[in-house]
Design a protein around this motif. Structure first.
Motif, PDB file in Angstrom:
ATOM      1  N   ILE A 115       0.829  -1.209   0.000  1.00  0.00           N
ATOM      2  CA  ILE A 115       0.000   0.000   0.000  1.00  0.00           C
ATOM      3  C   ILE A 115       0.869   1.267   0.000  1.00  0.00           C
ATOM      4  O   ILE A 115       0.376   2.356  -0.208  1.00  0.00           O
ATOM      5  N   ARG A 116       2.196   1.110   0.187  1.00  0.00           N
ATOM      6  CA  ARG A 116       3.072   2.314   0.143  1.00  0.00           C
ATOM      7  C   ARG A 116       3.597   2.542  -1.268  1.00  0.00           C
ATOM      8  O   ARG A 116       3.543   3.643  -1.793  1.00  0.00           O
ATOM      9  N   CYS A 117       4.133   1.457  -1.901  1.00  0.00           N
ATOM     10  CA  CYS A 117       4.778   1.694  -3.218  1.00  0.00           C
ATOM     11  C   CYS A 117       3.980   1.079  -4.361  1.00  0.00           C
ATOM     12  O   CYS A 117       4.406   1.146  -5.517  1.00  0.00           O
ATOM     13  N   SER A 118       2.839   0.447  -4.028  1.00  0.00           N
ATOM     14  CA  SER A 118       1.929  -0.160  -5.040  1.00  0.00           C
ATOM     15  C   SER A 118       2.522  -1.325  -5.812  1.00  0.00           C
ATOM     16  O   SER A 118       1.914  -1.798  -6.760  1.00  0.00           O
ATOM     17  N   ASN A 119       3.705  -1.770  -5.416  1.00  0.00           N
ATOM     18  CA  ASN A 119       4.280  -2.921  -6.123  1.00  0.00           C
ATOM     19  C   ASN A 119       3.404  -4.155  -5.894  1.00  0.00           C
ATOM     20  O   ASN A 119       2.926  -4.394  -4.777  1.00  0.00           O
ATOM     21  N   SER A 128       2.174 -11.632   6.856  1.00  0.00           N
ATOM     22  CA  SER A 128       1.865 -11.010   8.156  1.00  0.00           C
ATOM     23  C   SER A 128       2.254  -9.538   8.120  1.00  0.00           C
ATOM     24  O   SER A 128       2.933  -9.079   7.201  1.00  0.00           O
ATOM     25  N   ALA A 129       1.862  -8.841   9.161  1.00  0.00           N
ATOM     26  CA  ALA A 129       2.166  -7.404   9.237  1.00  0.00           C
ATOM     27  C   ALA A 129       3.672  -7.176   9.431  1.00  0.00           C
ATOM     28  O   ALA A 129       4.154  -6.061   9.307  1.00  0.00           O
ATOM     29  N   PHE A 130       4.394  -8.257   9.711  1.00  0.00           N
ATOM     30  CA  PHE A 130       5.845  -8.098   9.933  1.00  0.00           C
ATOM     31  C   PHE A 130       6.654  -8.312   8.650  1.00  0.00           C
ATOM     32  O   PHE A 130       7.864  -8.128   8.630  1.00  0.00           O
ATOM     33  N   ASP A 131       5.965  -8.727   7.565  1.00  0.00           N
ATOM     34  CA  ASP A 131       6.708  -8.936   6.313  1.00  0.00           C
ATOM     35  C   ASP A 131       7.067  -7.603   5.689  1.00  0.00           C
ATOM     36  O   ASP A 131       6.242  -6.687   5.648  1.00  0.00           O
ATOM     37  N   ASN A 132       8.319  -7.520   5.192  1.00  0.00           N
ATOM     38  CA  ASN A 132       8.743  -6.280   4.531  1.00  0.00           C
ATOM     39  C   ASN A 132       8.395  -6.342   3.042  1.00  0.00           C
ATOM     40  O   ASN A 132       8.517  -7.388   2.415  1.00  0.00           O
ATOM     41  N   CYS A 133       8.046  -5.189   2.484  1.00  0.00           N
ATOM     42  CA  CYS A 133       7.850  -5.125   1.032  1.00  0.00           C
ATOM     43  C   CYS A 133       9.227  -5.276   0.382  1.00  0.00           C
ATOM     44  O   CYS A 133      10.149  -4.486   0.686  1.00  0.00           O
ATOM     45  N   THR A 135      10.179  -4.388  -2.396  1.00  0.00           N
ATOM     46  CA  THR A 135      10.529  -3.242  -3.247  1.00  0.00           C
ATOM     47  C   THR A 135      10.918  -2.027  -2.411  1.00  0.00           C
ATOM     48  O   THR A 135      12.003  -1.465  -2.573  1.00  0.00           O
ATOM     49  N   CYS A 136      10.029  -1.623  -1.496  1.00  0.00           N
ATOM     50  CA  CYS A 136      10.343  -0.381  -0.760  1.00  0.00           C
ATOM     51  C   CYS A 136      10.911  -0.656   0.631  1.00  0.00           C
ATOM     52  O   CYS A 136      11.345   0.264   1.327  1.00  0.00           O
ATOM     53  N   GLY A 137      10.882  -1.933   1.037  1.00  0.00           N
ATOM     54  CA  GLY A 137      11.548  -2.306   2.284  1.00  0.00           C
ATOM     55  C   GLY A 137      10.742  -2.037   3.546  1.00  0.00           C
ATOM     56  O   GLY A 137      11.126  -2.447   4.638  1.00  0.00           O
ATOM     57  N   HIS A 138       9.599  -1.359   3.389  1.00  0.00           N
ATOM     58  CA  HIS A 138       8.819  -1.052   4.596  1.00  0.00           C
ATOM     59  C   HIS A 138       8.060  -2.286   5.082  1.00  0.00           C
ATOM     60  O   HIS A 138       7.626  -3.106   4.281  1.00  0.00           O
ATOM     61  N   ALA A 139       7.851  -2.389   6.382  1.00  0.00           N
ATOM     62  CA  ALA A 139       7.081  -3.505   6.963  1.00  0.00           C
ATOM     63  C   ALA A 139       5.636  -3.043   7.179  1.00  0.00           C
ATOM     64  O   ALA A 139       5.365  -1.844   7.239  1.00  0.00           O
ATOM     65  N   GLY A 140       4.747  -4.022   7.255  1.00  0.00           N
ATOM     66  CA  GLY A 140       3.357  -3.704   7.606  1.00  0.00           C
ATOM     67  C   GLY A 140       2.573  -3.046   6.492  1.00  0.00           C
ATOM     68  O   GLY A 140       1.520  -2.465   6.729  1.00  0.00           O
TER      69      GLY A 140
END
Ligand code: BV8
Length: 232
Positions: A115-119, A128-133, A135-140
């Motif tokens: 939901i941050r980088c749309s990848n 889970s909410a702990f998985d990192n994207c 592409t952008c590296g953010h979690a949750g």
């Protein structure tokens, strides 16, 4: 060239062992759809929503396409005209049966998006909410790539165009209780398509069809496909 448009719902996968939503003991009798199939539900309790889809993603690995999925794939490959399958289902049974010209209007269980980088990416394990994207590296910020209530179904432009030029519209294994899918039969009929409902029970929109064929999909769909190919 004549076009057959097919809409499928959970009933086409029922005999593969995939739960339907509104039948006796269905998914919505065990979960409140507002908690697990809306953006508000995801914001309020992402863990519950991840578990809901993780269970269904796990279940998807244990099921196989059935004779109805295979018959629809055969129809697409053998029919002299064009066939477009639009499914409300988020399982991968149509593609595993060989259907190619396929639209998942409510998304796919085998994909997630950030939901941050749309990848958008394939995901076949638990999320889970702990998985990192990746592409952008953010979690949750990863969510299932499914269309929740209140969100716009995918590829509606392609769907509308196809409904307007269909010569035959088939609705298979759906209760006709979710929109806009439940309006497709009227859109197809408006521009002259013959409309047929193939379902275990009469649906909420049965009276809108020219014809209704009642029975289990693994029985009535192969027989109906045979009749179309025999006349083709
Ligand atoms: C939207 C997520 C705006 C993934 C799902 C009027 C117009 C537009 C919108 C609305 C409207 N009125 C209300 C709305 C809002 C809402 C809606 O429809 N609410 C309902 C509850 C009234 N719709 C939305 O929010 C949609 N978005 O409208 O955005 C818009 C509008 C137009 C254009 C652009 C934007 C989004 C809806 C998507 C919601 N997400 N799923 C997931 O978790 O799976 S919907 C959910 O229900 C499933 O995806 C499922 O696919 C879908 C429909 O259910 P069915 O597939 O029909 O399954 P069901 O169990 O109900 O029935 C099974 C049938 O099979 C039964 O009839 C049974 O008899 C039969 N059967 C069983 N066994 C067999 C069988 N048949 C043959 N053989 C068997 N063996």
């Amino acid at each position: 060239m004549s076009l057959i448009v097919i809409l499928t719902g959970a009933g086409v996968s029922a005999e593969s062992g995939v739960d339907t939503f509104r039948d006796q003991g269905g998914i919505w009798s065990r979960y409140d759809l507002r908690e697990v199939a809306t953006p508000e539900g995801f914001a309020a309790n992402p863990t519950l929503v991840h578990e809901f889809y993780n269970d269904r993603r796990e279940q998807m690995k244990a099921v196989e396409p059935n004779a109805a999925h295979r018959a629809l794939a055969l129809l697409e490959h053998r029919y002299k005209g064009e066939v477009l399958t639009i499914t409300q289902n988020i399982d991968d049974l149509h593609e595993r049966a060989g259907t190619k010209n396929l639209i998942h209007m409510h998304g796919e269980l085998s994909k997630v998006f950030c939901i941050r980088c749309s990848n958008r990416l394939a995901w076949d394990g638990a999320l889970s909410a702990f998985d990192n994207c990746p592409t952008c590296g953010h979690a949750g910020c990863l969510r299932p790539d499914v269309v929740w209530f209140g969100e716009s179904p995918y590829h509606m432009d392609i769907i509308e165009e196809a409904l307007n030029r269909a010569s035959l519209f088939l609705s298979i294994g759906t209760s006709g209780s979710v929109y806009p899918a439940a309006m497709f039969v009227e859109e197809a009929a408006r521009t002259g398509a013959r409309t047929v409902e193939l379902n275990l029970e009469p649906s909420e929109i049965s009276e809108l069809f020219d014809e209704r064929i009642k029975g289990p999909a693994t029985k009535i769909v192969p027989a109906f496909v045979e009749s179309i190919l025999a006349a083709d």
